[in-house]
Design a protein around this motif. Structure first.
Motif, PDB file in Angstrom:
ATOM      1  N   GLY A 120     117.744  13.430 -38.868  1.00  0.00           N
ATOM      2  CA  GLY A 120     118.656  14.481 -38.435  1.00  0.00           C
ATOM      3  C   GLY A 120     118.520  15.735 -39.263  1.00  0.00           C
ATOM      4  O   GLY A 120     117.470  16.010 -39.851  1.00  0.00           O
ATOM      5  N   ARG A 121     119.599  16.488 -39.323  1.00  0.00           N
ATOM      6  CA  ARG A 121     119.599  17.783 -40.018  1.00  0.00           C
ATOM      7  C   ARG A 121     119.304  17.596 -41.502  1.00  0.00           C
ATOM      8  O   ARG A 121     119.814  16.711 -42.147  1.00  0.00           O
ATOM      9  CB  ARG A 121     120.957  18.467 -39.825  1.00  0.00           C
ATOM     10  N   ARG A 122     118.421  18.457 -41.997  1.00  0.00           N
ATOM     11  CA  ARG A 122     118.000  18.487 -43.402  1.00  0.00           C
ATOM     12  C   ARG A 122     117.409  17.152 -43.860  1.00  0.00           C
ATOM     13  O   ARG A 122     117.497  16.792 -45.039  1.00  0.00           O
ATOM     14  CB  ARG A 122     119.163  18.904 -44.309  1.00  0.00           C
ATOM     15  N   GLY A 123     116.825  16.405 -42.927  1.00  0.00           N
ATOM     16  CA  GLY A 123     116.089  15.202 -43.283  1.00  0.00           C
ATOM     17  C   GLY A 123     116.912  13.948 -43.443  1.00  0.00           C
ATOM     18  O   GLY A 123     116.365  12.900 -43.799  1.00  0.00           O
ATOM     19  N   LEU A 146     125.112  18.206 -28.707  1.00  0.00           N
ATOM     20  CA  LEU A 146     124.779  18.139 -27.286  1.00  0.00           C
ATOM     21  C   LEU A 146     123.454  18.828 -27.000  1.00  0.00           C
ATOM     22  O   LEU A 146     122.678  18.395 -26.140  1.00  0.00           O
ATOM     23  CB  LEU A 146     125.892  18.778 -26.446  1.00  0.00           C
ATOM     24  N   VAL A 147     123.166  19.908 -27.721  1.00  0.00           N
ATOM     25  CA  VAL A 147     121.921  20.659 -27.539  1.00  0.00           C
ATOM     26  C   VAL A 147     121.259  20.854 -28.888  1.00  0.00           C
ATOM     27  O   VAL A 147     121.920  21.224 -29.867  1.00  0.00           O
ATOM     28  CB  VAL A 147     122.185  22.026 -26.878  1.00  0.00           C
ATOM     29  N   GLY A 148     119.963  20.619 -28.938  1.00  0.00           N
ATOM     30  CA  GLY A 148     119.220  20.785 -30.180  1.00  0.00           C
ATOM     31  C   GLY A 148     117.822  20.221 -30.037  1.00  0.00           C
ATOM     32  O   GLY A 148     117.452  19.685 -28.977  1.00  0.00           O
ATOM     33  N   PRO A 149     117.005  20.297 -31.080  1.00  0.00           N
ATOM     34  CA  PRO A 149     115.675  19.690 -31.036  1.00  0.00           C
ATOM     35  C   PRO A 149     115.763  18.173 -30.871  1.00  0.00           C
ATOM     36  O   PRO A 149     116.731  17.553 -31.307  1.00  0.00           O
ATOM     37  CB  PRO A 149     115.071  20.064 -32.400  1.00  0.00           C
ATOM     38  N   PRO A 155     119.776  17.474 -34.476  1.00  0.00           N
ATOM     39  CA  PRO A 155     119.050  17.147 -33.245  1.00  0.00           C
ATOM     40  C   PRO A 155     120.012  17.047 -32.071  1.00  0.00           C
ATOM     41  O   PRO A 155     121.220  16.854 -32.257  1.00  0.00           O
ATOM     42  CB  PRO A 155     118.399  15.799 -33.557  1.00  0.00           C
ATOM     43  N   GLY A 156     119.485  17.177 -30.866  1.00  0.00           N
ATOM     44  CA  GLY A 156     120.349  17.204 -29.699  1.00  0.00           C
ATOM     45  C   GLY A 156     119.984  16.189 -28.640  1.00  0.00           C
ATOM     46  O   GLY A 156     118.853  15.700 -28.578  1.00  0.00           O
ATOM     47  N   MET A 157     120.971  15.877 -27.793  1.00  0.00           N
ATOM     48  CA  MET A 157     120.704  15.012 -26.643  1.00  0.00           C
ATOM     49  C   MET A 157     119.779  15.710 -25.653  1.00  0.00           C
ATOM     50  O   MET A 157     118.924  15.082 -25.027  1.00  0.00           O
ATOM     51  CB  MET A 157     122.019  14.656 -25.942  1.00  0.00           C
ATOM     52  N   SER A 158     119.975  16.997 -25.498  1.00  0.00           N
ATOM     53  CA  SER A 158     119.106  17.791 -24.645  1.00  0.00           C
ATOM     54  C   SER A 158     118.625  18.983 -25.451  1.00  0.00           C
ATOM     55  O   SER A 158     119.195  19.310 -26.492  1.00  0.00           O
ATOM     56  CB  SER A 158     119.843  18.261 -23.392  1.00  0.00           C
ATOM     57  N   GLY A 159     117.578  19.599 -24.975  1.00  0.00           N
ATOM     58  CA  GLY A 159     117.023  20.730 -25.696  1.00  0.00           C
ATOM     59  C   GLY A 159     116.157  21.574 -24.796  1.00  0.00           C
ATOM     60  O   GLY A 159     116.007  21.304 -23.590  1.00  0.00           O
ATOM     61  N   TYR A 168     114.108  27.459 -30.212  1.00  0.00           N
ATOM     62  CA  TYR A 168     115.546  27.196 -30.163  1.00  0.00           C
ATOM     63  C   TYR A 168     116.183  27.402 -31.537  1.00  0.00           C
ATOM     64  O   TYR A 168     117.234  28.036 -31.660  1.00  0.00           O
ATOM     65  CB  TYR A 168     115.810  25.773 -29.671  1.00  0.00           C
ATOM     66  N   VAL A 169     115.543  26.854 -32.575  1.00  0.00           N
ATOM     67  CA  VAL A 169     116.088  26.963 -33.935  1.00  0.00           C
ATOM     68  C   VAL A 169     116.155  28.428 -34.360  1.00  0.00           C
ATOM     69  O   VAL A 169     117.150  28.878 -34.954  1.00  0.00           O
ATOM     70  CB  VAL A 169     115.237  26.140 -34.918  1.00  0.00           C
ATOM     71  N   GLU A 170     115.109  29.195 -34.054  1.00  0.00           N
ATOM     72  CA  GLU A 170     115.036  30.577 -34.516  1.00  0.00           C
ATOM     73  C   GLU A 170     115.963  31.505 -33.729  1.00  0.00           C
ATOM     74  O   GLU A 170     116.280  32.605 -34.201  1.00  0.00           O
ATOM     75  CB  GLU A 170     113.595  31.091 -34.392  1.00  0.00           C
TER      76      GLU A 170
END
Length: 517
Positions: free
Chosen positions: A364-367, A437-440, A463-467, A489-491
């Motif tokens: 997940g986020r930050r490893g 809900l949304v993310g990589p 991270p997300g369920m959809s992206g 998406y991140v940027e």
């Protein structure tokens, strides 16, 4: 294709137009006198731009009239109610303020440039401006009513605001789908010539063609030395000093400048004047890629058009808003999808031995690692077979790689995967704060270990369920394209983009097409 040329035009102008669409006659032109007295063929902005803008205008009017009329009929039976205004005239019927609200709404949509030809039909900026203009209208109504002590029905905000905003967004989406269909048929497109170094031209062409719905058809290229060959499948029309003739020959309405060392400021200025005389759109493609429009701000300094780029930030109120949306959204979706999840659990149990829920360690986020939940869609012990399958398909050390025609997937699992039903238990991960809900897309630790310092930027957000890549091609995307979309998406995170992705996710789940497996 009919071409028109100036005196002294070089012989390459007799070439046919290299367009990916059916040939068409260049727009009607009228001559104007240039600085040197030469006759210049003057073109107009493509007529389809004005037609599409009118379509958006008519659609907005219909939606707002329908919204306010429906509000009056449902919330103000017979439209007999009157506005309470202690310091104003008595018995003002409600259709008067509703008419004013409708006119103000339309004027605000225009003032916020929601139909500006540079933003409509692509990206989320159009939707964002619609949202901003609508919120501005109702904020103005609140302020106006407060200071004038006008008693406005609260149902106006509870009904007209959400219904009208949803209708406007759906209307813009419907118009955009109509535009995509016309562009697929070769209509309603910008015919563009690209000018610059060969490597930069090839990069811009690749980026434009790899993105669906840009509306640009590349009809030719102009390079500093104009060697008559091809850049990919794009013909080189001539050298830099014949750029004006190349525009006239192809009937292009757009010139995309990618940059070249041979183009000095004086030549750039003169070329800009020539394009202005022809009403040809002048587009500059800087060496910045995967940067969304809201992050870019032009600032003229000492006659230089300096471009400022904001860095992505998901902190403070932005993080709070995203987390609040995840909590509310996951709870509602858990309630709405509970019958589907119950049916899926029964189907998995009847399919064969093994647990109903499948858990796997993801990053997940930050490893940080967490256990991600899914409905089991494969045979029991499927993880033990993964390494051998990757070796068999020649991709033992590639992140984002998906096994083709995976033999481990069960019959029920294939159906669930096609409609993303197997991922519904991840709503529990969202509710607990491990996912969004949304993310990589969350990856396995073995895949994350293969990341370089660029790909590691995916781990800046949850991270997300959809992206973005899940709604942009899913399994048909290459690993490189999947990485590029996740990094984009991140940027360029924005709340409006999240809503746009979720809307596209619903469409992809209901009608998954050929890209889902």
């Amino acid at each position: 294709m009919t071409t028109e040329s100036n005196k002294g035009t070089s012989s390459f102008l007799t070439r046919p137009s290299y367009s990916g669409t059916r040939p068409r006659t260049a727009p009607a032109a009228r001559s104007v006198s240039g600085a040197a007295g030469a006759t210049i063929q003057r073109r107009r902005v493509p007529s389809w731009v004005r037609r599409y803008s009118r379509r958006l205008l008519y659609t907005d009017v219909i939606i707002l009239v329908a919204t306010l009329t429906l509000f009056g009929l449902l919330m103000l039976p017979g439209l007999q109610a009157s506005v309470v205004w202690p310091n104003g005239p008595d018995d003002v019927p409600y259709f008067v303020p509703l008419t004013i609200v409708g006119l103000l709404w339309m004027l605000t949509l225009a003032a916020f440039d929601t139909r500006d030809r540079h933003i409509v039909g692509h990206g989320v900026l159009e939707y964002r401006r619609v949202v901003d203009s609508t919120l501005f209208v109702f904020a103005a109504i609140v302020i106006f009513a407060f200071f004038l002590r006008i008693e406005v029905a609260r149902t106006l905000f509870l009904f007209a605001l959400p219904v009208g905003l949803t209708g406007l967004l759906l209307g813009r989406w419907w118009c955009r789908q109509w535009l995509r269909r016309r562009q697929s048929a070769g209509d309603y497109v910008y015919r563009a010539v690209i000018l610059g170094d060969r490597e930069k031209i090839a990069h811009v062409v690749k980026q434009i063609r790899s993105t669906h719905g840009t509306g640009y058809v590349i009809v030719g290229a102009v390079t500093p030395h104009g060697v008559s060959d091809m850049i990919g499948d794009v013909p080189v029309l001539g050298p830099l000093h014949e750029a004006k003739e190349a525009i006239d020959a192809t009937g292009a309405d757009t010139l995309i400048l990618t940059g070249a060392d041979e183009i000095n400021p004086t030549a750039m200025r003169r070329l800009g004047w020539a394009m202005a005389e022809r009403d040809v759109s002048w587009v500059v493609a800087p060496a910045l890629t995967d940067v969304a429009g809201p992050r870019i701000h032009a600032k003229p300094v000492a006659g230089l058009p300096l471009v400022h780029v904001d860095f992505p930030r998901l902190e403070g109120y932005r993080r709070f808003a995203k987390r609040s949306f995840d909590i509310v959204g996951s709870i509602l979706l858990l309630i709405l999808t509970s019958p589907i999840m119950l049916a899926a659990a029964i189907a998995v149990r009847l399919e064969g031995p093994g647990p109903v829920l499948y858990t796997q360690e993801r990053v997940g986020r930050r490893g940080t690692t967490f256990a991600m939940f899914k409905f089991r869609s494969m045979v029991e012990g499927a993880d033990d077979q993964l390494a051998s399958l990757l070796d068999l398909q020649g991709a033992p050390e590639q992140p984002f790689f998906k096994v083709t025609d995976d033999p481990r997937i069960t019959r029920v699992g294939r159906i669930m995967r096609r409609h993303s039903i197997d991922e519904l238990p991840q709503l529990l991960n969202v509710l607990s704060g491990k996912m969004s809900l949304v993310g990589p897309r969350p990856q396995r630790p073995a895949e994350v270990a293969l990341y370089d310092d660029v790909v590691e930027r995916r781990l800046m957000v949850k991270p997300g369920m959809s992206g973005l890549w899940q709604v942009s091609g899913r399994s048909q995307l290459t690993p490189e394209d999947s990485i590029r979309l996740d990094l984009y998406y991140v940027e360029n995170w924005s709340f409006t983009q999240d809503l746009h992705i979720l809307f596209r996710t619903i469409k992809a789940v209901i009608a998954p097409g050929r890209t889902a497996h």
